[in-house]
Design a protein around this motif. Structure first.
Motif, PDB file in Angstrom:
ATOM      1  N   MET A 143       0.846  -1.204   0.000  1.00 54.54           N
ATOM      2  CA  MET A 143       0.000   0.000   0.000  1.00 54.54           C
ATOM      3  C   MET A 143       0.875   1.246   0.000  1.00 54.54           C
ATOM      4  O   MET A 143       1.863   1.318   0.716  1.00 54.54           O
ATOM      5  CB  MET A 143      -0.896  -0.034   1.234  1.00 54.54           C
ATOM      6  N   THR A 144       0.538   2.216  -0.795  1.00 55.40           N
ATOM      7  CA  THR A 144       1.370   3.418  -0.865  1.00 55.40           C
ATOM      8  C   THR A 144       1.006   4.393   0.246  1.00 55.40           C
ATOM      9  O   THR A 144      -0.095   4.375   0.758  1.00 55.40           O
ATOM     10  CB  THR A 144       1.158   4.145  -2.212  1.00 55.40           C
ATOM     11  N   SER A 145       1.973   5.220   0.589  1.00 57.36           N
ATOM     12  CA  SER A 145       1.694   6.236   1.610  1.00 57.36           C
ATOM     13  C   SER A 145       1.270   7.520   0.891  1.00 57.36           C
ATOM     14  O   SER A 145       1.575   7.709  -0.282  1.00 57.36           O
ATOM     15  CB  SER A 145       2.924   6.467   2.474  1.00 57.36           C
ATOM     16  N   PRO A 146       0.562   8.422   1.605  1.00 58.21           N
ATOM     17  CA  PRO A 146      -0.061   9.573   0.950  1.00 58.21           C
ATOM     18  C   PRO A 146       0.867  10.446   0.098  1.00 58.21           C
ATOM     19  O   PRO A 146       0.510  10.826  -0.991  1.00 58.21           O
ATOM     20  CB  PRO A 146      -0.634  10.373   2.123  1.00 58.21           C
ATOM     21  N   GLY A 147       2.054  10.762   0.604  1.00 54.53           N
ATOM     22  CA  GLY A 147       2.874  11.716  -0.140  1.00 54.53           C
ATOM     23  C   GLY A 147       3.980  11.074  -0.957  1.00 54.53           C
ATOM     24  O   GLY A 147       4.853  11.749  -1.473  1.00 54.53           O
ATOM     25  N   ASP A 148       3.935   9.752  -1.089  1.00 56.67           N
ATOM     26  CA  ASP A 148       5.047   9.037  -1.708  1.00 56.67           C
ATOM     27  C   ASP A 148       5.015   9.162  -3.219  1.00 56.67           C
ATOM     28  O   ASP A 148       4.044   8.788  -3.859  1.00 56.67           O
ATOM     29  CB  ASP A 148       4.957   7.561  -1.299  1.00 56.67           C
ATOM     30  N   SER A 149       6.088   9.684  -3.792  1.00 55.39           N
ATOM     31  CA  SER A 149       6.122   9.812  -5.240  1.00 55.39           C
ATOM     32  C   SER A 149       6.764   8.577  -5.860  1.00 55.39           C
ATOM     33  O   SER A 149       6.862   8.462  -7.073  1.00 55.39           O
ATOM     34  CB  SER A 149       6.901  11.063  -5.639  1.00 55.39           C
ATOM     35  N   GLY A 150       7.248   7.666  -5.010  1.00 56.98           N
ATOM     36  CA  GLY A 150       7.819   6.426  -5.514  1.00 56.98           C
ATOM     37  C   GLY A 150       9.140   6.607  -6.227  1.00 56.98           C
ATOM     38  O   GLY A 150       9.615   5.727  -6.924  1.00 56.98           O
ATOM     39  N   GLY A 151       9.754   7.759  -6.074  1.00 57.76           N
ATOM     40  CA  GLY A 151      10.971   8.036  -6.835  1.00 57.76           C
ATOM     41  C   GLY A 151      12.241   7.857  -6.031  1.00 57.76           C
ATOM     42  O   GLY A 151      12.216   7.425  -4.888  1.00 57.76           O
ATOM     43  N   ARG A 152      13.339   8.218  -6.646  1.00 59.51           N
ATOM     44  CA  ARG A 152      14.638   8.158  -5.972  1.00 59.51           C
ATOM     45  C   ARG A 152      14.827   9.471  -5.236  1.00 59.51           C
ATOM     46  O   ARG A 152      14.780  10.532  -5.826  1.00 59.51           O
ATOM     47  CB  ARG A 152      15.732   7.938  -7.013  1.00 59.51           C
ATOM     48  N   GLU A 153      15.007   9.427  -3.939  1.00 58.32           N
ATOM     49  CA  GLU A 153      15.185  10.641  -3.160  1.00 58.32           C
ATOM     50  C   GLU A 153      16.418  10.456  -2.288  1.00 58.32           C
ATOM     51  O   GLU A 153      16.680   9.363  -1.805  1.00 58.32           O
ATOM     52  CB  GLU A 153      13.981  10.902  -2.233  1.00 58.32           C
ATOM     53  N   THR A 154      17.151  11.531  -2.072  1.00 58.61           N
ATOM     54  CA  THR A 154      18.312  11.448  -1.198  1.00 58.61           C
ATOM     55  C   THR A 154      17.845  11.219   0.239  1.00 58.61           C
ATOM     56  O   THR A 154      18.429  10.434   0.966  1.00 58.61           O
ATOM     57  CB  THR A 154      19.125  12.760  -1.252  1.00 58.61           C
ATOM     58  N   TRP A 155      16.793  11.904   0.629  1.00 62.69           N
ATOM     59  CA  TRP A 155      16.268  11.826   1.993  1.00 62.69           C
ATOM     60  C   TRP A 155      14.821  11.350   1.963  1.00 62.69           C
ATOM     61  O   TRP A 155      14.089  11.668   1.019  1.00 62.69           O
ATOM     62  CB  TRP A 155      16.298  13.211   2.644  1.00 62.69           C
ATOM     63  N   PRO A 156      14.398  10.647   3.017  1.00 62.84           N
ATOM     64  CA  PRO A 156      13.002  10.219   3.044  1.00 62.84           C
ATOM     65  C   PRO A 156      12.022  11.386   3.247  1.00 62.84           C
ATOM     66  O   PRO A 156      12.415  12.463   3.690  1.00 62.84           O
ATOM     67  CB  PRO A 156      12.943   9.254   4.232  1.00 62.84           C
ATOM     68  N   LEU A 157      10.776  11.108   2.926  1.00 62.40           N
ATOM     69  CA  LEU A 157       9.712  12.107   3.038  1.00 62.40           C
ATOM     70  C   LEU A 157       9.024  11.972   4.394  1.00 62.40           C
ATOM     71  O   LEU A 157       8.753  10.866   4.854  1.00 62.40           O
ATOM     72  CB  LEU A 157       8.705  11.884   1.905  1.00 62.40           C
ATOM     73  N   TRP A 158       8.738  13.105   5.015  1.00 60.83           N
ATOM     74  CA  TRP A 158       8.064  13.143   6.326  1.00 60.83           C
ATOM     75  C   TRP A 158       6.794  13.955   6.214  1.00 60.83           C
ATOM     76  O   TRP A 158       6.763  14.948   5.504  1.00 60.83           O
ATOM     77  CB  TRP A 158       8.977  13.794   7.374  1.00 60.83           C
TER      78      TRP A 158
ATOM     79  N   SER B 151      -3.052   3.954   4.852  1.00 57.19           N
ATOM     80  CA  SER B 151      -4.310   4.654   4.596  1.00 57.19           C
ATOM     81  C   SER B 151      -5.337   3.697   4.006  1.00 57.19           C
ATOM     82  O   SER B 151      -5.002   2.613   3.550  1.00 57.19           O
ATOM     83  CB  SER B 151      -4.074   5.839   3.662  1.00 57.19           C
ATOM     84  N   SER B 152      -6.584   4.153   4.023  1.00 53.93           N
ATOM     85  CA  SER B 152      -7.648   3.350   3.421  1.00 53.93           C
ATOM     86  C   SER B 152      -7.452   3.331   1.909  1.00 53.93           C
ATOM     87  O   SER B 152      -6.787   4.208   1.344  1.00 53.93           O
ATOM     88  CB  SER B 152      -9.003   3.939   3.796  1.00 53.93           C
ATOM     89  N   ASP B 153      -8.016   2.360   1.263  1.00 47.55           N
ATOM     90  CA  ASP B 153      -7.837   2.180  -0.169  1.00 47.55           C
ATOM     91  C   ASP B 153      -8.698   3.193  -0.924  1.00 47.55           C
ATOM     92  O   ASP B 153      -9.921   3.172  -0.824  1.00 47.55           O
ATOM     93  CB  ASP B 153      -8.268   0.744  -0.517  1.00 47.55           C
ATOM     94  N   PRO B 154      -8.074   4.103  -1.689  1.00 44.75           N
ATOM     95  CA  PRO B 154      -8.869   5.141  -2.364  1.00 44.75           C
ATOM     96  C   PRO B 154      -9.828   4.552  -3.400  1.00 44.75           C
ATOM     97  O   PRO B 154     -10.873   5.140  -3.690  1.00 44.75           O
ATOM     98  CB  PRO B 154      -7.817   6.026  -3.035  1.00 44.75           C
ATOM     99  N   ASP B 155      -9.481   3.383  -3.936  1.00 43.55           N
ATOM    100  CA  ASP B 155     -10.337   2.800  -4.973  1.00 43.55           C
ATOM    101  C   ASP B 155     -11.561   2.109  -4.387  1.00 43.55           C
ATOM    102  O   ASP B 155     -12.469   1.727  -5.110  1.00 43.55           O
ATOM    103  CB  ASP B 155      -9.531   1.806  -5.818  1.00 43.55           C
ATOM    104  N   ALA B 156     -11.544   1.895  -3.061  1.00 40.69           N
ATOM    105  CA  ALA B 156     -12.668   1.180  -2.455  1.00 40.69           C
ATOM    106  C   ALA B 156     -13.446   2.081  -1.513  1.00 40.69           C
ATOM    107  O   ALA B 156     -14.119   1.613  -0.609  1.00 40.69           O
ATOM    108  CB  ALA B 156     -12.143  -0.044  -1.707  1.00 40.69           C
TER     109      ALA B 156
END
Lengths: 102, 326
Positions: free
Chosen positions: A1-16, A69-74
């Motif tokens: 499951m993806t997290s809300p702000g995750d762009s799934g990309g390569r980042e030097t630092w994690p997202l908070w 998070s809850s599934d946006p598609d459901a």
């Protein structure tokens, strides 16, 4: 499951994700997100980014990847239960509308 | 976006839901289905906007050490810090659409991405700090206030925060010019000369005339943009004229005059050749701005890597002591 702000990309630092309590007596409310190498820096960056005008008295940071998070598609089925249950609101009871202090 | 009735049946349930949200003027959120073109338009617009904030730090950062008083220095620092913050809000909003920040940074320092052309003008005089605040930030605010209602949730929320913070930027610029206009003859001349240079470029910040701006139509149908370029430009000119009178500066346009019939000020034709030249990279400072941004990004690389290495090491140490304790 993806997290809300995750762009799934390569980042030097994690997202908070940042939550701020604007004054005593109020809940922490989501303010936005930022990148930081660790939790200590995330809190400091959040202070610099989101409280430059005294907008907060307390900060929470959570790694975006730790949020489930809850599934946006459901969302239809998932939030179905309260549908048609207006009797859970005071406004459903109209007979007593004119009665004082009720 | 409006769809012809006959088409509606052929839409997928996701498409229909998207159309419904837009028609009802509701917000689209990150994990909702959205058309590719909508996503691409937003990524382009939001990242360009973020780049503009980041590059926008340079023309003013340039003046921090030379600002005429400690108070002016402190104000300028606060403003430049706000611009960094605005860039970060916007990069975060763009990221929710599936582009990562490293990619956006690269697009900026390789010159692949655009940013507002206004930052490719030089700031040779102190009065330019006044003109940037009054005219450039003024135009930006005019453009940005309707974006608070943009159909894409994270963009609208970022803009709301930005607009709230931006309001002091325009006032402080106005007051810099007001102080100069109340000063000596040389100071008044300095203010006027600066306004002469910034007026037309500020008006061009709203983008090309409506009939030459095909993408705006679609952005308006998607409720990203709420008013056309020309509508916003007119609104801005109407606000500027009385403000210029208070300042005592002359707006450099001989065709500028009140039109009783329209209830608006008429103004002269802008030099769109200049606009397209700057956009194409041939402005006063295009190369300088990107080179400086690239240097800052590259010079800071070791700091970002060291901070990450430190965080990784701390996490490893914590994991080790946990293993030992159990």
């Amino acid at each position: 499951m993806t997290s809300p702000g995750d762009s799934g990309g390569r980042e030097t630092w994690p997202l908070w994700e940042v939550f701020i309590r604007s004054s005593r007596g109020l809940s922490h409310v989501h303010a936005g997100s930022l990148h930081a190498p660790d939790e200590t820096m995330a809190v400091r960056n959040a202070r610099d980014l989101y409280t430059r005008r005294a907008e907060g008295v307390s900060i929470w940071v959570v790694r975006a990847s730790d949020i489930t998070s809850s599934d946006p598609d459901a969302k239809g089925e998932f939030f179905e239960s309260p549908q048609g249950k207006e009797y859970r609101h005071a406004t459903y009871y109209t007979e007593s509308e004119q009665v004082p202090h009720l | 976006m409006t769809t012809e009735q006959g088409m509606t049946d052929e839409l997928s349930p996701e498409e229909r839901e998207f159309e419904r949200l837009i028609a009802a003027d509701q917000r689209v959120e990150p994990r909702d289905w959205m058309p590719d073109a909508y996503r691409k338009t937003l990524i382009r617009q939001i990242s360009q906007h973020a780049h503009s904030e980041i590059i926008g730090m340079q023309p003013e950062g340039n003046w921090i050490t030379r600002a005429p008083s400690l108070k002016r220095k402190a104000i300028l620092m606060a403003k430049v810090q706000d611009e960094a913050g605005h860039g970060l809000y916007l990069y975060s909003a763009a990221q929710t659409l599936g582009i990562d920040r490293e990619t956006m940074f690269e697009q900026l320092i390789t010159g692949a991405a655009k940013y507002s052309s206004i930052f490719n003008y030089l700031t040779p005089s102190w009065a330019d700090m006044g003109s940037i605040g009054w005219l450039v930030d003024g135009a930006a605010i005019c453009n940005q206030v309707p974006l608070c209602r943009a159909s894409y949730g994270p963009y609208g929320r970022a803009m709301t925060r930005i607009c709230k913070e931006e309001s002091f930027h325009q006032r402080q610029g106005f007051e810099i010019l007001l102080t100069l206009m109340r000063g000596t003859e040389a100071q008044r001349a300095m203010a006027q000369e600066s306004v002469n240079r910034w007026y037309a470029p500020a008006l061009m910040m709203f983008g090309p005339p409506d009939d030459e701006s095909p993408n705006s139509q679609r952005s308006m149908a998607w409720n990203i943009k709420r008013f056309s370029n020309d509508e916003l430009r007119q609104r801005f000119v109407d606000m500027l004229v009385p403000q210029a009178e208070i300042l005592g500066v002359t707006l450099p346009d001989p065709d500028l005059k009140w039109n009783e019939e329209r209830g608006h000020y008429d103004f002269g034709e802008l030099d769109w050749t200049e606009f397209h030249e700057v956009l194409a990279g041939r402005g006063q400072a295009n190369a300088l701005r990107v080179a400086k941004r690239r240097k800052a990004h590259e010079d800071g690389a070791w700091v970002r890597e060291a901070a990450r290495a430190y965080a990784d090491k701390q996490a490893e140490l914590a994991a080790q002591s946990e293993r030992l304790a159990s």
